[in-house]
Design a protein around this motif. Structure first.
Motif, PDB file in Angstrom:
ATOM      1  N   ILE A 136       0.836  -1.526   0.173  1.00  0.00           N
ATOM      2  CA  ILE A 136       0.247   0.269  -0.494  1.00  0.00           C
ATOM      3  C   ILE A 136       1.055   1.137   0.010  1.00  0.00           C
ATOM      4  CG2 ILE A 136      -1.801   1.352   0.934  1.00  0.00           C
ATOM      5  CD1 ILE A 136      -2.428  -1.683   2.713  1.00  0.00           C
ATOM      6  N   PHE A 137       0.933   2.382  -0.698  1.00  0.00           N
ATOM      7  CA  PHE A 137       1.304   3.318  -0.667  1.00  0.00           C
ATOM      8  C   PHE A 137       0.562   4.324  -0.337  1.00  0.00           C
ATOM      9  CE2 PHE A 137       4.837   3.237  -4.203  1.00  0.00           C
ATOM     10  CZ  PHE A 137       5.655   2.783  -3.676  1.00  0.00           C
ATOM     11  N   ASP A 138       1.068   4.975   0.242  1.00  0.00           N
ATOM     12  CA  ASP A 138      -0.261   5.923   1.078  1.00  0.00           C
ATOM     13  C   ASP A 138       0.441   7.305   0.626  1.00  0.00           C
ATOM     14  OD1 ASP A 138      -1.156   8.316   2.205  1.00  0.00           O
ATOM     15  OD2 ASP A 138      -0.792   8.071   4.514  1.00  0.00           O
ATOM     16  N   GLU A 139      -0.313   7.748  -0.501  1.00  0.00           N
ATOM     17  CA  GLU A 139       0.041   9.124  -1.581  1.00  0.00           C
ATOM     18  C   GLU A 139      -1.234  10.267  -1.175  1.00  0.00           C
ATOM     19  OE1 GLU A 139       1.631   9.548  -4.477  1.00  0.00           O
ATOM     20  OE2 GLU A 139       2.217   7.340  -4.876  1.00  0.00           O
ATOM     21  N   VAL A 140      -1.705  10.137  -0.350  1.00  0.00           N
ATOM     22  CA  VAL A 140      -2.602  11.274   0.677  1.00  0.00           C
ATOM     23  C   VAL A 140      -2.279  12.474  -0.017  1.00  0.00           C
ATOM     24  CG1 VAL A 140      -3.932  12.361   2.000  1.00  0.00           C
ATOM     25  CG2 VAL A 140      -3.598   9.425   1.680  1.00  0.00           C
ATOM     26  N   GLN A 141      -0.947  12.272   0.535  1.00  0.00           N
ATOM     27  CA  GLN A 141      -0.077  14.672   0.238  1.00  0.00           C
ATOM     28  C   GLN A 141       0.985  14.639  -0.960  1.00  0.00           C
ATOM     29  OE1 GLN A 141       2.193  17.550   3.413  1.00  0.00           O
ATOM     30  NE2 GLN A 141       1.354  15.191   4.076  1.00  0.00           N
ATOM     31  N   THR A 142       1.504  13.472  -1.353  1.00  0.00           N
ATOM     32  CA  THR A 142       1.926  13.574  -2.842  1.00  0.00           C
ATOM     33  C   THR A 142       1.449  13.240  -3.590  1.00  0.00           C
ATOM     34  OG1 THR A 142       2.542  10.758  -1.880  1.00  0.00           O
ATOM     35  CG2 THR A 142       4.268  12.311  -1.408  1.00  0.00           C
ATOM     36  N   GLY A 143       0.021  12.862  -3.834  1.00  0.00           N
ATOM     37  CA  GLY A 143      -0.379  12.585  -4.816  1.00  0.00           C
ATOM     38  C   GLY A 143      -0.654  13.578  -5.889  1.00  0.00           C
ATOM     39  N   VAL A 144      -1.313  13.394  -6.640  1.00  0.00           N
ATOM     40  CA  VAL A 144      -2.374  14.767  -7.710  1.00  0.00           C
ATOM     41  C   VAL A 144      -1.525  15.469  -7.944  1.00  0.00           C
ATOM     42  CG1 VAL A 144      -4.274  15.567  -8.293  1.00  0.00           C
ATOM     43  CG2 VAL A 144      -4.323  13.515  -6.094  1.00  0.00           C
ATOM     44  N   GLY A 145      -0.287  15.470  -8.577  1.00  0.00           N
ATOM     45  CA  GLY A 145       0.589  16.288  -9.012  1.00  0.00           C
ATOM     46  C   GLY A 145       1.583  17.314  -7.963  1.00  0.00           C
ATOM     47  N   ARG A 146       1.453  16.908  -6.286  1.00  0.00           N
ATOM     48  CA  ARG A 146       2.442  17.318  -5.444  1.00  0.00           C
ATOM     49  C   ARG A 146       3.541  17.701  -6.061  1.00  0.00           C
ATOM     50  NH1 ARG A 146       2.197  21.687  -3.411  1.00  0.00           N
ATOM     51  NH2 ARG A 146      -0.093  20.941  -3.285  1.00  0.00           N
ATOM     52  N   THR A 147       4.226  16.139  -6.627  1.00  0.00           N
ATOM     53  CA  THR A 147       6.124  15.973  -6.140  1.00  0.00           C
ATOM     54  C   THR A 147       6.252  16.745  -7.910  1.00  0.00           C
ATOM     55  OG1 THR A 147       5.453  13.874  -7.757  1.00  0.00           O
ATOM     56  CG2 THR A 147       5.446  13.787  -4.651  1.00  0.00           C
ATOM     57  N   GLY A 148       5.645  16.478  -8.868  1.00  0.00           N
ATOM     58  CA  GLY A 148       5.883  17.429  -9.799  1.00  0.00           C
ATOM     59  C   GLY A 148       5.527  15.690 -11.309  1.00  0.00           C
ATOM     60  N   HIS A 149       5.067  14.444 -10.842  1.00  0.00           N
ATOM     61  CA  HIS A 149       4.313  13.561 -10.622  1.00  0.00           C
ATOM     62  C   HIS A 149       3.050  13.260 -10.518  1.00  0.00           C
ATOM     63  CE1 HIS A 149       7.936  12.409 -12.527  1.00  0.00           C
ATOM     64  NE2 HIS A 149       8.853  12.619 -11.084  1.00  0.00           N
ATOM     65  N   LEU A 150       2.380  12.059 -11.126  1.00  0.00           N
ATOM     66  CA  LEU A 150       0.703  12.411 -10.784  1.00  0.00           C
ATOM     67  C   LEU A 150       0.727  12.110  -9.337  1.00  0.00           C
ATOM     68  CD1 LEU A 150      -1.942  12.656 -11.804  1.00  0.00           C
ATOM     69  CD2 LEU A 150      -2.332  11.102 -12.695  1.00  0.00           C
ATOM     70  N   TYR A 151       1.397  10.826  -9.503  1.00  0.00           N
ATOM     71  CA  TYR A 151       2.035   9.962  -8.142  1.00  0.00           C
ATOM     72  C   TYR A 151       3.378  10.136  -7.918  1.00  0.00           C
ATOM     73  CZ  TYR A 151      -3.378  10.088  -7.536  1.00  0.00           C
ATOM     74  OH  TYR A 151      -5.179  10.214  -7.126  1.00  0.00           O
ATOM     75  N   ALA A 152       3.416  10.169  -6.827  1.00  0.00           N
ATOM     76  CA  ALA A 152       4.912   9.481  -6.751  1.00  0.00           C
ATOM     77  C   ALA A 152       5.429   8.772  -7.179  1.00  0.00           C
ATOM     78  CB  ALA A 152       5.794  10.095  -5.074  1.00  0.00           C
ATOM     79  N   TYR A 153       4.519   7.613  -6.518  1.00  0.00           N
ATOM     80  CA  TYR A 153       5.419   6.553  -7.806  1.00  0.00           C
ATOM     81  C   TYR A 153       5.695   6.344  -8.878  1.00  0.00           C
ATOM     82  CZ  TYR A 153       1.505   4.271 -10.518  1.00  0.00           C
ATOM     83  OH  TYR A 153       0.728   4.365 -11.671  1.00  0.00           O
ATOM     84  N   GLN A 154       5.316   7.063  -9.622  1.00  0.00           N
ATOM     85  CA  GLN A 154       5.523   7.136 -11.121  1.00  0.00           C
ATOM     86  C   GLN A 154       7.279   8.057 -11.520  1.00  0.00           C
ATOM     87  OE1 GLN A 154       1.771   9.135 -11.848  1.00  0.00           O
ATOM     88  NE2 GLN A 154       1.315   7.746 -13.426  1.00  0.00           N
ATOM     89  N   GLY A 155       7.042   8.538 -10.125  1.00  0.00           N
ATOM     90  CA  GLY A 155       8.581   9.111 -10.303  1.00  0.00           C
ATOM     91  C   GLY A 155       9.623   8.135 -10.026  1.00  0.00           C
ATOM     92  N   TYR A 156       9.457   6.963  -8.859  1.00  0.00           N
ATOM     93  CA  TYR A 156      10.021   6.199  -8.378  1.00  0.00           C
ATOM     94  C   TYR A 156      10.380   4.838  -9.431  1.00  0.00           C
ATOM     95  CZ  TYR A 156      10.638   8.215  -3.687  1.00  0.00           C
ATOM     96  OH  TYR A 156      11.439   9.338  -2.660  1.00  0.00           O
ATOM     97  N   GLY A 157       9.387   4.721 -10.199  1.00  0.00           N
ATOM     98  CA  GLY A 157       9.048   3.336 -11.264  1.00  0.00           C
ATOM     99  C   GLY A 157       8.807   2.261 -10.414  1.00  0.00           C
TER     100      GLY A 157
END
Length: 405
Positions: free
Chosen positions: A222-243
């Motif tokens: 489970i990735f908790d992307e409540v705060q990091t999701g929807v563009g916050r990190t410069g990716h739609l979701y942070a997992y996409q920047g990690y691969g």
């Protein structure tokens, strides 16, 4: 009886004191500029705690809300609606997921994710496969289950007895996770970047290792992307920047651009963990929230928009480093898109809240992440002029604080 204009004293008189709000009361805001009852303006670097991703009173979000309010507000979960189906389709097509479930907050999303994981393990393996692994200094919400899973005892210790079967490990420590994982592990829940914990990014090696261990032990990641999701990190979701792809992802905050909504995203395989009657929510996926979220997502889910977030991050951090080169109050400045944390030096340890309070006197709103980190989570579309004004005011506040010190 005619109502008088509320004051800050009314909070102390009428509200259960679970918060200690600022002495001023915001009454109006546009973009990233907010005004209090006296007309004083503030640059908002808080963003409703990473919620107001498109600023205050965004005209496109307002239009969506008004148009939907003229048609259908709420039906309950015995019926579906057009906005929720449109939103589910967009999220599925933009991510790893096949299915979505909607609720009202990040805590509810994490609650659903954790329940899904335990039920999936019980259905497909055994009753003994129920252990949940989480990490120190994590934050996953304020329900009894999520506050127990969060790795901050100050938030949970007074509500014992807590749900069992939950263990906490050091963040970014893969060896500790290897030692703790077993075939009894039902799920591992992790924030790609710990927000409340101090804006601490997971290392790519750690997340990849977590993924491999979950696969090895048939545990739900489970990735908790409540705060990091929807563009916050410069990716739609942070997992996409990690691969690194999770099995379940929780999302909320910026998804509604200020209107309460949360969701979990998952694959067809793990979606079987929840079936008709096993979980639910009266308000979740209501037409008003989903109509606003559709517009918010349409704006943010653009490579040009996300590239601009990354450019703003670079400038924001550059200015902070320049300020710090003169004042030397931060030992580290960490960022992931427009989620930024300034770690205080030992000289100023424990004083993040006092600095944040003084900053409001200078007309800039900031966050904290624990006692030692000043945090920023501004609107992703903050204007250049608002950013410059807010950083200038923050610098002035730091200079006075250091003088007082």
């Amino acid at each position: 009886m005619k109502n008088s204009i509320p004051s800050r004293k009314d909070f102390d008189q009428y509200m259960i004191p679970v918060y200690s709000p600022a002495p001023f009361i915001p009454v109006k805001a546009h973009g990233s500029t907010l005004f209090d009852q006296s007309g004083k303006d503030y640059i908002d670097f808080v963003g409703g705690i990473a919620v107001n991703a498109l600023g205050h009173a965004n005209p496109e979000l307002r239009k969506a809300l008004i148009e939907q309010s003229d048609n259908l507000w709420h039906t309950g979960n015995g019926y579906t609606n057009e906005p929720v189906l449109t939103l589910a389709k967009h999220l599925v097509e933009a991510t790893f997921a096949d299915k979505a479930f909607f609720c009202n907050s990040g805590a509810e999303a994490n609650e659903a994710a954790l329940k899904l994981a335990r039920r999936y393990a019980r259905q497909n393996f055994s009753e003994d496969k129920n252990e949940i692994i989480a990490f120190n200094n994590a934050f996953h919400g304020r329900t009894l289950f999520t506050v127990s899973t969060g790795g901050q005892p100050n938030y949970s210790k007074d509500f014992a007895p807590l749900p069992g079967g939950i263990s906490h490990l050091p963040f970014n420590d893969l060896e500790a996770l290897k030692a703790a994982s077993s075939d009894k592990t039902a799920a591992v829940i992790v924030e790609p970047i710990q927000g409340e914990g101090g804006v601490i990014p997971a290392t790519p090696e750690f997340l990849q290792g977590v993924r491999e261990l979950c696969d090895q032990h048939n545990a739900v990641l489970i990735f908790d992307e409540v705060q990091t999701g929807v563009g916050r990190t410069g990716h739609l979701y942070a997992y996409q920047g990690y691969g690194v792809t999770p099995d379940v992802l929780s999302t909320a905050k910026a998804l509604g651009g200020g209107f309460p909504i949360g969701a979990i995203l998952t694959t067809d395989k793990f979606a079987t963990g929840l079936t008709v009657g096993s979980h639910g929510t009266t308000y979740g996926g209501n037409p008003l929230a989903c109509a606003v979220a559709n517009v918010s997502l349409n704006i943010i889910d653009s490579e040009a928009f996300l590239a601009d977030v990354r450019a703003k991050e670079a400038h924001f951090v550059e200015v902070l480093k320049k300020i710090n080169s003169e004042l030397n109050m931060f030992s580290d400045i960490r960022s992931a898109g427009l989620l930024i944390g300034c770690q205080l030096t030992d000289e100023f340890a424990g004083q993040a809240k006092a600095i944040s309070v003084l900053a409001t006197e200078y007309g800039v709103m900031t966050l904290i992440a624990g006692a030692n980190v000043v945090r920023f989570a501004p609107a992703l579309n903050i204007s250049e002029s608002e950013m410059e004004t807010g950083l200038s005011r923050f610098e002035q506040a730091l200079k006075e604080y250091k003088t007082r010190k």
